[in-house]
Enzyme design. Sequence first.
Site, PDB file in Angstrom:
ATOM      1  N   HIS A  93       1.068  -1.193   0.140  1.00  0.00           N
ATOM      2  CA  HIS A  93       0.136   0.117   0.103  1.00  0.00           C
ATOM      3  C   HIS A  93       0.917   1.411   0.053  1.00  0.00           C
ATOM      4  CE1 HIS A  93      -4.253  -1.813   0.669  1.00  0.00           C
ATOM      5  NE2 HIS A  93      -3.253  -2.846   0.689  1.00  0.00           N
ATOM      6  N   CYS A 112      -7.901  -0.690   3.269  1.00  0.00           N
ATOM      7  CA  CYS A 112      -8.297  -1.639   4.126  1.00  0.00           C
ATOM      8  C   CYS A 112      -9.370  -1.275   5.074  1.00  0.00           C
ATOM      9  CB  CYS A 112      -7.344  -2.521   4.756  1.00  0.00           C
ATOM     10  SG  CYS A 112      -8.109  -4.274   5.428  1.00  0.00           S
ATOM     11  N   ASN A 136      -3.520   0.559  -2.641  1.00  0.00           N
ATOM     12  CA  ASN A 136      -2.311  -0.235  -3.172  1.00  0.00           C
ATOM     13  C   ASN A 136      -1.749   0.889  -3.976  1.00  0.00           C
ATOM     14  OD1 ASN A 136      -4.290  -2.722  -2.824  1.00  0.00           O
ATOM     15  ND2 ASN A 136      -2.182  -3.116  -2.782  1.00  0.00           N
TER      16      ASN A 136
HETATM   17  P1  HMG Z   1     -17.359 -13.932  12.080  1.00  0.00           P
HETATM   18  O1  HMG Z   1     -18.352 -13.173  12.543  1.00  0.00           O
HETATM   19  O2  HMG Z   1     -16.454 -14.595  13.312  1.00  0.00           O
HETATM   20  O3  HMG Z   1     -18.055 -15.445  11.321  1.00  0.00           O
HETATM   21  O4  HMG Z   1     -16.445 -13.421  10.845  1.00  0.00           O
HETATM   22  P2  HMG Z   1     -19.331 -16.079  11.647  1.00  0.00           P
HETATM   23  O5  HMG Z   1     -19.062 -17.444  11.027  1.00  0.00           O
HETATM   24  O6  HMG Z   1     -19.912 -16.058  12.831  1.00  0.00           O
HETATM   25  O7  HMG Z   1     -20.452 -15.368  10.664  1.00  0.00           O
HETATM   26  C1  HMG Z   1     -20.877 -14.065  10.714  1.00  0.00           C
HETATM   27  C2  HMG Z   1     -21.805 -13.755   9.893  1.00  0.00           C
HETATM   28  O8  HMG Z   1     -21.177 -13.642   8.551  1.00  0.00           O
HETATM   29  C3  HMG Z   1     -22.938 -14.818   9.517  1.00  0.00           C
HETATM   30  O9  HMG Z   1     -24.242 -14.216   9.204  1.00  0.00           O
HETATM   31  C4  HMG Z   1     -22.753 -15.702   8.468  1.00  0.00           C
HETATM   32  O10 HMG Z   1     -23.528 -16.379   7.885  1.00  0.00           O
HETATM   33  C5  HMG Z   1     -21.953 -14.670   7.712  1.00  0.00           C
HETATM   34  P3  HMG Z   1     -25.325 -13.598  10.347  1.00  0.00           P
HETATM   35  O11 HMG Z   1     -25.794 -15.111  10.550  1.00  0.00           O
HETATM   36  O12 HMG Z   1     -24.682 -12.814  11.218  1.00  0.00           O
HETATM   37  O13 HMG Z   1     -26.389 -12.861   9.221  1.00  0.00           O
HETATM   38  N1  HMG Z   1     -20.663 -15.315   6.743  1.00  0.00           N
HETATM   39  C6  HMG Z   1     -20.655 -15.351   5.248  1.00  0.00           C
HETATM   40  N2  HMG Z   1     -21.398 -14.529   4.493  1.00  0.00           N
HETATM   41  C7  HMG Z   1     -21.194 -14.385   3.289  1.00  0.00           C
HETATM   42  N3  HMG Z   1     -19.830 -15.218   2.747  1.00  0.00           N
HETATM   43  C8  HMG Z   1     -19.024 -15.641   3.454  1.00  0.00           C
HETATM   44  C9  HMG Z   1     -19.560 -15.738   5.126  1.00  0.00           C
HETATM   45  N4  HMG Z   1     -18.837 -16.221   6.125  1.00  0.00           N
HETATM   46  C10 HMG Z   1     -19.676 -15.724   7.204  1.00  0.00           C
HETATM   47  N5  HMG Z   1     -17.943 -16.368   3.396  1.00  0.00           N
HETATM   48  C11 HMG Z   1     -15.367 -13.676   8.768  1.00  0.00           C
HETATM   49  C12 HMG Z   1     -15.581 -14.205  10.202  1.00  0.00           C
HETATM   50  C13 HMG Z   1     -14.053 -14.460   8.165  1.00  0.00           C
HETATM   51  C14 HMG Z   1     -16.623 -14.376   8.033  1.00  0.00           C
HETATM   52  C15 HMG Z   1     -15.486 -12.216   8.738  1.00  0.00           C
HETATM   53  O14 HMG Z   1     -14.508 -11.626   9.497  1.00  0.00           O
HETATM   54  C16 HMG Z   1     -15.137 -11.831   7.347  1.00  0.00           C
HETATM   55  O15 HMG Z   1     -15.806 -11.856   6.377  1.00  0.00           O
HETATM   56  N6  HMG Z   1     -13.984 -10.957   7.231  1.00  0.00           N
HETATM   57  C17 HMG Z   1     -13.562 -10.429   5.986  1.00  0.00           C
HETATM   58  C18 HMG Z   1     -12.786  -9.047   6.222  1.00  0.00           C
HETATM   59  C19 HMG Z   1     -12.319  -8.529   4.770  1.00  0.00           C
HETATM   60  O16 HMG Z   1     -12.718  -8.803   3.839  1.00  0.00           O
HETATM   61  N7  HMG Z   1     -11.219  -7.896   4.892  1.00  0.00           N
HETATM   62  C20 HMG Z   1     -10.511  -7.105   3.813  1.00  0.00           C
HETATM   63  C21 HMG Z   1      -9.742  -8.128   2.998  1.00  0.00           C
HETATM   64  S1  HMG Z   1      -8.157  -8.574   3.736  1.00  0.00           S
HETATM   65  C22 HMG Z   1      -7.385  -7.177   3.067  1.00  0.00           C
HETATM   66  O17 HMG Z   1      -7.643  -6.327   2.418  1.00  0.00           O
HETATM   67  C23 HMG Z   1      -5.672  -7.428   3.367  1.00  0.00           C
HETATM   68  C24 HMG Z   1      -4.992  -7.744   1.835  1.00  0.00           C
HETATM   69  O18 HMG Z   1      -5.391  -6.862   0.802  1.00  0.00           O
HETATM   70  C25 HMG Z   1      -3.777  -7.958   2.042  1.00  0.00           C
HETATM   71  C26 HMG Z   1      -2.987  -6.650   2.680  1.00  0.00           C
HETATM   72  O19 HMG Z   1      -2.921  -5.595   2.164  1.00  0.00           O
HETATM   73  O20 HMG Z   1      -2.425  -6.745   4.002  1.00  0.00           O
HETATM   74  C27 HMG Z   1      -5.367  -9.135   1.375  1.00  0.00           C
HETATM   75 MG    MG Z   2      -4.131  -4.991   0.730  1.00  0.00          MG
END
Ligand code: HMG
Ligand code: MG
Length: 285
Positions: free
Chosen positions: A207, A238, A247
């Site tokens: 980034h 993020c 980025n």
């Molecule tokens: P959680 O709350 O611990 O998980 O989240 P959960 O299993 O208890 O699920 C919570 C709710 O999400 C539930 O819905 C699930 O059904 C739903 P509710 O019953 O409350 O209505 N759910 C989903 N829905 C759709 N698709 C799914 C899914 N999984 C659960 N796959 C979890 C854990 C990992 C799901 C959550 O924390 C999450 O989605 N995090 C993602 C955060 C994210 O996307 N961050 C940005 C990307 S990473 C980044 O940018 C860094 C990177 O660029 C590299 C860098 O720069 O360092 C890659």
């Molecule tokens: Mg990133």
Amino acid sequence: MRDPVTIFEVGPRDGLQNEQRLIPAARKVRLVDLLSRTGLRKIEVTSFVSPNWVPQMADAAAVMAGIDRRAGVTYAALTPNLRGLNAAVQAGADEVAVFASASEGFSRKNINCSVAESLARFEEVMAAAREAGLPVRGYVSCVTDCPYDGRVAPAAVLDVAAALLEMGCYEVSLGDTIGAATPETTGALLGHLSARIGPERLAGHFHDTQGRALDNIRVGLDHGLRTFDASVAGLGGCPYAPGARGNVATEAVCELMETLGHDTGIDRARLSEAAAFARTLRSDA
Ligand code: HMG
Ligand code: MG
């Protein structure tokens, strides 16, 4: 001409995930279609994450369904868990990515679990991806600095990167999530990793918060890395890393590679068109 370099375009995912205003799926599709014409071979289109966590990515399936797929381009998606993986398979993703952190603080904020728990969770994602025949990329965030825990030791990055490779990721992308890396800390990190991991299995994901991304990429090149992530028009940040900016811009990386004599296969005029459109998607546009 020196070795070719792969630019892994992450703008539609890493860039747009941070936009507060919801962008219609059709405009995201348009962005991906413009990027597909540039010669990029890897495009991260979206992420199949919880819409409670990242509302902007709730339309992942619609975006995947809408894009015009071009032969030779890999369309990738992030999958944090088995549910995400199954949705990505259903949507026809060509490859997926799991994402871990080298620091505990960011792991908790970003994916709501410890680093060890995330790695255990990814085992089942890997198994399902293998069954579906999909390559899996691994990310390690906060490779030098964490917005919650401060400085991150290279040894912590090595542990997580090695675990991801061991479980079957074909490559690990090293995320400078908040753009705090310097050429010195990047060099120290890559020097440490090189004892156990070849540069062909690593990618740089910088980034550009402090404007040092291109300097860090040069350090990556010196250490033999030939894949760098970038975001068209420098979109992004993020949502779970306060202060993170976009980025490094794909256009800037292309220009640097051209200057240094590395071929990227990218048509810069077409990339400019995609960047002009990308800028219209920003909430500050
Ligand atoms: P959680 O709350 O611990 O998980 O989240 P959960 O299993 O208890 O699920 C919570 C709710 O999400 C539930 O819905 C699930 O059904 C739903 P509710 O019953 O409350 O209505 N759910 C989903 N829905 C759709 N698709 C799914 C899914 N999984 C659960 N796959 C979890 C854990 C990992 C799901 C959550 O924390 C999450 O989605 N995090 C993602 C955060 C994210 O996307 N961050 C940005 C990307 S990473 C980044 O940018 C860094 C990177 O660029 C590299 C860098 O720069 O360092 C890659
Ligand atoms: Mg990133």
